[in-house]
Design a protein around this motif. Structure first.
Motif, short mmCIF file in Angstrom:
data_model
loop_
_atom_site.label_atom_id
_atom_site.label_comp_id
_atom_site.label_asym_id
_atom_site.label_seq_id
_atom_site.Cartn_x
_atom_site.Cartn_y
_atom_site.Cartn_z
N GLU A 1 -23.21 -40.36 10.36
CA GLU A 1 -22.38 -40.35 10.06
C GLU A 1 -21.39 -41.67 9.47
O GLU A 1 -21.25 -41.40 8.81
N ARG A 2 -22.22 -42.88 9.60
CA ARG A 2 -21.39 -43.62 8.98
C ARG A 2 -21.42 -43.69 8.05
O ARG A 2 -21.09 -44.64 7.24
N ALA A 3 -22.44 -43.79 7.17
CA ALA A 3 -23.64 -43.58 6.25
C ALA A 3 -22.41 -42.69 4.64
O ALA A 3 -22.55 -43.21 3.63
N ARG A 4 -22.78 -41.71 6.31
CA ARG A 4 -21.47 -40.62 4.69
C ARG A 4 -20.11 -40.92 4.93
O ARG A 4 -19.74 -40.78 3.92
N GLN A 5 -19.96 -41.80 6.38
CA GLN A 5 -17.81 -41.70 6.05
C GLN A 5 -17.64 -43.06 4.82
O GLN A 5 -17.33 -42.93 3.85
N ALA A 6 -19.04 -44.28 4.82
CA ALA A 6 -18.54 -45.37 4.37
C ALA A 6 -19.54 -44.82 2.59
O ALA A 6 -18.12 -44.87 1.91
N ALA A 7 -20.30 -43.91 2.95
CA ALA A 7 -20.04 -43.26 0.74
C ALA A 7 -19.21 -42.22 0.32
O ALA A 7 -18.27 -42.34 -0.67
N LEU A 8 -18.13 -41.69 0.88
CA LEU A 8 -17.39 -40.80 0.94
C LEU A 8 -15.83 -41.69 0.43
O LEU A 8 -15.28 -41.97 -0.05
N ASN A 9 -15.80 -42.97 0.94
CA ASN A 9 -14.76 -43.91 1.29
C ASN A 9 -14.97 -43.96 -0.76
O ASN A 9 -13.54 -44.92 -0.50
N LEU A 10 -15.94 -44.92 -0.42
CA LEU A 10 -16.29 -45.28 -1.79
C LEU A 10 -16.68 -44.63 -2.88
O LEU A 10 -17.18 -44.45 -4.32
N GLY A 11 -16.55 -43.16 -2.45
CA GLY A 11 -16.33 -42.19 -4.01
C GLY A 11 -18.00 -41.85 -4.39
O GLY A 11 -18.25 -41.42 -5.28
N MET A 12 -18.54 -41.66 -3.13
CA MET A 12 -20.28 -41.73 -3.43
C MET A 12 -20.91 -40.21 -3.12
O MET A 12 -19.71 -39.79 -2.58
N ASP A 13 -21.82 -39.62 -4.41
CA ASP A 13 -21.42 -38.26 -2.84
C ASP A 13 -22.83 -38.41 -1.84
O ASP A 13 -23.99 -39.64 -2.19
N TYR A 14 -23.02 -37.77 -0.63
CA TYR A 14 -24.04 -38.26 0.12
C TYR A 14 -24.46 -37.22 0.36
O TYR A 14 -24.08 -36.15 0.73
N LEU A 15 -25.43 -37.23 0.91
CA LEU A 15 -26.20 -36.13 1.35
C LEU A 15 -27.58 -36.79 2.75
O LEU A 15 -27.93 -37.95 2.57
N SER A 16 -27.24 -35.89 3.88
CA SER A 16 -27.89 -36.15 5.04
C SER A 16 -29.16 -36.40 4.54
O SER A 16 -29.76 -35.90 3.86
N GLY A 17 -30.26 -37.53 5.70
CA GLY A 17 -31.35 -38.03 5.62
C GLY A 17 -32.29 -39.09 6.13
O GLY A 17 -31.51 -38.92 7.15
N VAL A 18 -33.10 -38.84 6.28
CA VAL A 18 -34.67 -38.90 7.69
C VAL A 18 -35.83 -39.09 6.90
O VAL A 18 -35.88 -38.19 5.99
N GLU A 19 -36.54 -39.78 7.23
CA GLU A 19 -37.66 -40.16 6.99
C GLU A 19 -38.44 -39.84 7.77
O GLU A 19 -38.92 -40.86 8.75
N ILE A 20 -39.31 -38.64 8.41
CA ILE A 20 -40.26 -38.51 9.22
C ILE A 20 -41.55 -38.59 9.15
O ILE A 20 -42.63 -38.58 8.13
#
Length: 282
Positions: A51-70
């Motif tokens: 959620e933090r990553a998404r918010q930060a990206a959107l605030n900077l005008g970057m597109d964001y995809l949720s992610g994880v490395e399993i």
């Protein structure tokens, strides 16, 4: 008519929530400053920074995809599967990741006991200082401790001498299965990608089996251009993507400004004839 310039996508990096050293917000800013248009934070087996990553990206005008490395176990080796663009609130995915994390603390204590036998004391406490979260303590945190203690010059030396199979300090861990990882990701509406295929110590037959099984399960892509591939490997894995009909992904696998070979957004573009993974997300 001029061609649109390729998207600078960086879909593989790590924050302090797993084994990176920067916060999700610091990573977002660094990615943005390096010209990244589409970004994903892919911490190991955890969604705590999403959620933090998404918010930060959107605030900077970057597109964001949720992610994880399993982390998964495949033929006695650890292989990594990246999930992109899923619903991070999906309870089955969350529960699966929690079960995968559960064994880390016990494994870390076993690693520390082995290191103590060869005279390296207090490595669990030392590694924990770098981890902050005992649930996510990993080999990287032990490596940082051993560098800090001047046992080794750098992270590469630590892994070579202590933290790989057959060396003191290596303890294997039973991760999720390939089937589970792909199911969790696709079940949450995401796309599954094999991370840095050039890194695994598997022969070509074992790799072919991995690709075929992954494809059968609904796996969508492989990382072609990544911080841990050489330029020759970009070509090798471009061919694999073509052969299996995989989409191609691109990610720096950035962990830290000093440790990482390549910075966020600084990779070469994907070969033009490949279909990028982000084309699956309009």
């Amino acid at each position: 008519m001029s061609m649109p310039s390729p998207i600078n996508a960086d879909l593989h990096c790590h924050s302090v929530v797993s084994d990176g050293t920067l916060t999700p917000e610091e990573l977002a800013l660094r990615a943005h400053q390096n010209g990244v248009h589409l970004w994903s934070l892919t911490d190991h087996d955890v969604l705590g920074g999403q959620e933090r990553a998404r918010q930060a990206a959107l605030n900077l005008g970057m597109d964001y995809l949720s992610g994880v490395e399993i982390s998964i176990s495949w033929m006695g080796q650890t292989v990594h599967i990246v999930g992109l663009g899923f619903d991070a609130s999906n309870s089955i995915l969350q529960e699966g990741l929690r079960a995968t994390r559960d064994g880390r603390e016990e494994r870390a204590r076993q690693m520390a006991a082995q290191l103590a036998q060869i005279g390296i004391e207090n490595s669990y406490e030392g590694a924990l200082k770098f981890a902050g979260n005992p649930e996510l303590i990993a080999r990287t945190h032990f490596a940082r401790f051993l560098v800090e203690q001047n046992v080794c010059r750098d992270m590469d030396e630590v892994f070579r001498k202590y933290l790989v199979a057959g060396k003191p300090g290596y303890v294997s861990h039973r991760w999720a299965s390939l089937d589970q990882a792909v199911e969790w990701i696709t079940g949450a509406g995401g796309e599954a990608v094999i991370a840095h295929p050039g890194r695994y110590r598997l022969n070509s037959m074992q790799m072919d089996e991995l690709y075929a099984r992954f494809k059968d399960l609904g796996g969508a892509g492989i990382e072609v251009v990544t911080g841990s591939h050489s330029p020759d490997q970009y070509k090798t894995y471009a061919k694999v993507a073509e052969r299996y009909g995989f989409m191609a992904s691109r990610g720096s696998d950035f962990h830290d400004p000093q440790e990482s070979d390549i910075d966020l957004g600084h990779l070469p573009h994907l070969p033009e004839h490949l279909k990028p993974i982000w084309s699956a997300f309009h």
